[in-house]
Design a protein around this motif. Structure first.
Motif, PDB file in Angstrom:
ATOM      1  N   HIS A   5      53.816 -84.002  33.664  1.00 46.14           N
ATOM      2  CA  HIS A   5      53.922 -84.363  32.262  1.00 46.14           C
ATOM      3  C   HIS A   5      55.348 -84.136  31.763  1.00 46.14           C
ATOM      4  CE1 HIS A   5      49.774 -85.185  31.543  1.00 46.14           C
ATOM      5  NE2 HIS A   5      49.377 -83.980  31.892  1.00 46.14           N
ATOM      6  N   ALA A   6      55.772 -84.990  30.850  1.00 42.61           N
ATOM      7  CA  ALA A   6      57.048 -84.753  30.174  1.00 42.61           C
ATOM      8  C   ALA A   6      56.897 -83.551  29.251  1.00 42.61           C
ATOM      9  CB  ALA A   6      57.441 -85.993  29.368  1.00 42.61           C
ATOM     10  N   PRO A   7      57.986 -82.825  28.982  1.00 46.78           N
ATOM     11  CA  PRO A   7      57.907 -81.677  28.099  1.00 46.78           C
ATOM     12  C   PRO A   7      57.358 -82.065  26.737  1.00 46.78           C
ATOM     13  CG  PRO A   7      60.034 -81.747  29.211  1.00 46.78           C
ATOM     14  CD  PRO A   7      59.349 -83.027  29.506  1.00 46.78           C
ATOM     15  N   GLU A   8      56.398 -81.298  26.246  1.00 52.02           N
ATOM     16  CA  GLU A   8      55.786 -81.583  24.960  1.00 52.02           C
ATOM     17  C   GLU A   8      56.648 -81.024  23.840  1.00 52.02           C
ATOM     18  OE1 GLU A   8      51.378 -81.476  24.714  1.00 52.02           O
ATOM     19  OE2 GLU A   8      51.593 -80.233  26.485  1.00 52.02           O
ATOM     20  N   PRO A   9      56.560 -81.639  22.631  1.00 56.41           N
ATOM     21  CA  PRO A   9      57.355 -81.155  21.511  1.00 56.41           C
ATOM     22  C   PRO A   9      56.931 -79.745  21.130  1.00 56.41           C
ATOM     23  CG  PRO A   9      55.694 -82.770  20.794  1.00 56.41           C
ATOM     24  CD  PRO A   9      55.705 -82.790  22.278  1.00 56.41           C
ATOM     25  N   THR A  10      57.933 -78.954  20.683  1.00 58.17           N
ATOM     26  CA  THR A  10      57.651 -77.569  20.337  1.00 58.17           C
ATOM     27  C   THR A  10      57.441 -77.380  18.842  1.00 58.17           C
ATOM     28  OG1 THR A  10      60.027 -77.112  20.201  1.00 58.17           O
ATOM     29  CG2 THR A  10      58.941 -76.693  22.307  1.00 58.17           C
ATOM     30  N   ARG A  11      57.526 -78.424  18.060  1.00 54.53           N
ATOM     31  CA  ARG A  11      57.326 -78.321  16.622  1.00 54.53           C
ATOM     32  C   ARG A  11      55.848 -78.082  16.327  1.00 54.53           C
ATOM     33  NH1 ARG A  11      58.660 -82.985  12.123  1.00 54.53           N
ATOM     34  NH2 ARG A  11      58.266 -81.694  10.264  1.00 54.53           N
ATOM     35  N   LEU A  12      55.561 -77.053  15.553  1.00 55.42           N
ATOM     36  CA  LEU A  12      54.172 -76.699  15.254  1.00 55.42           C
ATOM     37  C   LEU A  12      53.645 -77.448  14.039  1.00 55.42           C
ATOM     38  CD1 LEU A  12      51.657 -74.970  15.749  1.00 55.42           C
ATOM     39  CD2 LEU A  12      52.730 -73.159  14.387  1.00 55.42           C
ATOM     40  N   TRP A  13      54.387 -77.385  12.951  1.00 57.53           N
ATOM     41  CA  TRP A  13      53.923 -77.997  11.705  1.00 57.53           C
ATOM     42  C   TRP A  13      54.325 -79.467  11.665  1.00 57.53           C
ATOM     43  CZ3 TRP A  13      50.834 -75.316   8.387  1.00 57.53           C
ATOM     44  CH2 TRP A  13      50.797 -73.929   8.528  1.00 57.53           C
ATOM     45  N   THR A  14      53.344 -80.345  11.792  1.00 54.07           N
ATOM     46  CA  THR A  14      53.566 -81.784  11.693  1.00 54.07           C
ATOM     47  C   THR A  14      52.511 -82.364  10.762  1.00 54.07           C
ATOM     48  OG1 THR A  14      52.096 -82.360  13.537  1.00 54.07           O
ATOM     49  CG2 THR A  14      54.391 -81.825  14.086  1.00 54.07           C
ATOM     50  N   ALA A  15      52.663 -83.627  10.427  1.00 53.72           N
ATOM     51  CA  ALA A  15      51.680 -84.278   9.548  1.00 53.72           C
ATOM     52  C   ALA A  15      50.296 -84.276  10.171  1.00 53.72           C
ATOM     53  CB  ALA A  15      52.133 -85.704   9.245  1.00 53.72           C
ATOM     54  N   ARG A  16      50.242 -84.310  11.505  1.00 58.82           N
ATOM     55  CA  ARG A  16      48.935 -84.331  12.179  1.00 58.82           C
ATOM     56  C   ARG A  16      48.315 -82.946  12.303  1.00 58.82           C
ATOM     57  NH1 ARG A  16      46.884 -83.493  17.181  1.00 58.82           N
ATOM     58  NH2 ARG A  16      48.933 -82.889  17.995  1.00 58.82           N
TER      59      ARG A  16
END
Length: 463
Positions: A5-16
């Motif tokens: 897998h490609a590295p997943e985003p590390t941002r926690l707070w998103t619109a989703r």
């Protein structure tokens, strides 16, 4: 061929993710408030209901029922996805709160406490599964770090707020407040889990009997047995003298047999990377609980501290826990960082019973113990979040419920067994506190040795 897998985003707070995160934190805060508030209101409630003699059962009902709920919740999530167990677990938890609010007698109140434990046990595992499915792997340490925030404020303000509400209104107001917060949070979680798919491996016939057998399974039935053993441990520790130790040791042997079948194969023998993490989480939890529970008792009975001042020593550990959770969230979610942080955090927890042992021998001042409590909390804030993240990284999608259940059920059994053994030791010898903390220090050393063998958690690959 396998493709990483490609590295997943590390941002926690998103619109989703933010609606799910907020709902989770509100629910965890409500559960934490109930856990800390009950120590204040339970004596008042049982006296008001004329059931003082059933105090121990009212307190332990949620713990024993919670163990069953954890195992059932894990099985069910792996079998059908998290939405159905979340709905039933939440419903049982809310129903239990309602029964406590309207209870006309101690019997109804205890049934309510039992339902709270069963529903809360189911949902505590489901939350881990939902985190594994809705929060990217790189952001999970931050999410588990937020769990600490949800427990920190109730740990400090819960008993005081519960006492104030009980004095100004009635103890039933406390349960009503928890009911409102929990209902709002569960509604949000159910909305966010609508699109969560059931496991791909779920091809069992959709017949009531087959579905129930898959949900309960052998582990579910053994969890019921283990819950009974935990009750025997709880009551056996209250027996006089050597009888307590004999009953506790027999119950411990039975609990080990049951735990070996409930937890993933190889856990008790430390075989398998995820299994070692489950065992390490259980031992760290037992070390923390044993150190804190008997420190307050020692300070009050042997050193003349008031309950409030003794409690402040323990509260210092909550600040350390918040620090540890924040620190670990600043590091990336990689296999190397998981292992490094777990190895660094474990000695911080293991040192705490050594500090208290030295204090009981009059070799160090109380300030040394307070500092140790903060350090132990820091170690737990780091290790708990990373152990949870690392274990979920090792689990396949259709095993996330099983391993989420194992993390919590294993810790629950270890804590109950440790505190029962310690209670029987205190009842059997005048040098009980010294022996208790010597044994806890040995247990802390074992956690360091296990952490040294912690597995390297590598990114999952797909065929």
């Amino acid at each position: 061929m396998s493709i990483a897998h490609a590295p997943e985003p590390t941002r926690l707070w998103t619109a989703r993710t933010w609606p799910f995160i907020v709902s989770t934190l509100v629910l965890m805060t409500s559960i934490a408030f109930e856990a800390f508030a009950i120590t204040t209101v339970l004596p008042v409630a049982m006296a008001d209901l004329g059931g003082v003699q059933w105090y121990s059962l009212a307190f332990s009902a949620t713990i024993t029922a919670g163990l069953v709920g954890m195992v059932v919740g894990g099985n069910w999530s792996d079998h059908s996805g998290p939405r159905r167990p979340l709905l039933l677990g939440g419903g049982l938890f809310l129903l239990g709160l309602v029964l406590c609010i309207v209870a006309p007698n101690a019997a109804v109140f205890i049934v309510g406490r039992f339902l709270q434990g069963l529903g809360g046990g189911i949902d505590s595992v489901v939350l881990y599964v939902l985190i594994a499915r809705q929060i990217p792997d790189g952001a999970r340490p931050k999410m588990f770090g937020l769990f600490t925030t949800a427990w920190l404020l109730p740990s400090v303000a819960g008993p005081l707020l519960a006492g104030t509400l009980s004095n100004q209104t009635t103890w039933r107001t406390v349960f009503a407040l928890i009911l409102v917060g929990s209902a709002i949070a569960l509604a949000g979680l159910l909305r966010n889990s609508r699109t969560d798919p059931a496991p791909a491996a779920d091809h069992a016939p959709d017949l009531p009997r087959a579905r129930m057998a898959a949900i309960l399974g052998r582990r579910g039935l053994l969890a019921v047995v283990a819950a009974g053993i935990l009750l025997a441990l709880h009551f056996g520790a209250q027996l006089p003298g050597a009888w307590a130790l004999a009953v506790v040791l027999l119950a411990m042997a039975a609990l080990l047999r049951a735990a070996g079948a409930i937890l993933p194969p190889g856990t008790l023998r430390l075989r398998g990377p995820a299994q070692r993490l489950v065992a390490l989480r259980a031992l760290l939890g037992a070390t923390l609980a044993g150190t804190d529970v008997y420190l307050t008792l020692y300070l009050q009975t042997q050193r003349g501290f008031t309950p409030t001042s003794a409690g402040l020593v323990i509260t210092a550990g909550a600040a350390g826990w918040a620090i540890g959770a924040w620190v670990q969230s600043r590091f990336p979610s990689t296999h190397g960082e998981h292992r490094r942080l777990i190895f660094l955090a474990t000695p911080l927890v293991a040192a705490a019973p050594v500090n208290v042992l030295l204090f009981t021998l009059d070799l160090v001042p109380l300030a040394f113990v307070v500092a140790g409590s903060v350090i132990m909390g820091t170690g737990m804030g780091i290790s708990n979040a990373r152990l949870s993240t690392a274990t979920l990284a090792l689990a396949q999608v259709d095993e996330q419920g099983t391993y989420s259940s194992a993390l919590q059920a294993g810790e629950s059994m270890a804590v109950a067994a440790t505190t029962a053994v310690m209670a029987s030791i205190l009842a059997a010898t005048s040098a009980g506190f010294v022996l208790v903390y010597a044994l806890l220090a040995v247990g802390g050393l074992a956690t360091i040795l296990i952490a040294a063998r912690a597995p390297v958690v590598r990114p999952m690959a797909v065929a």
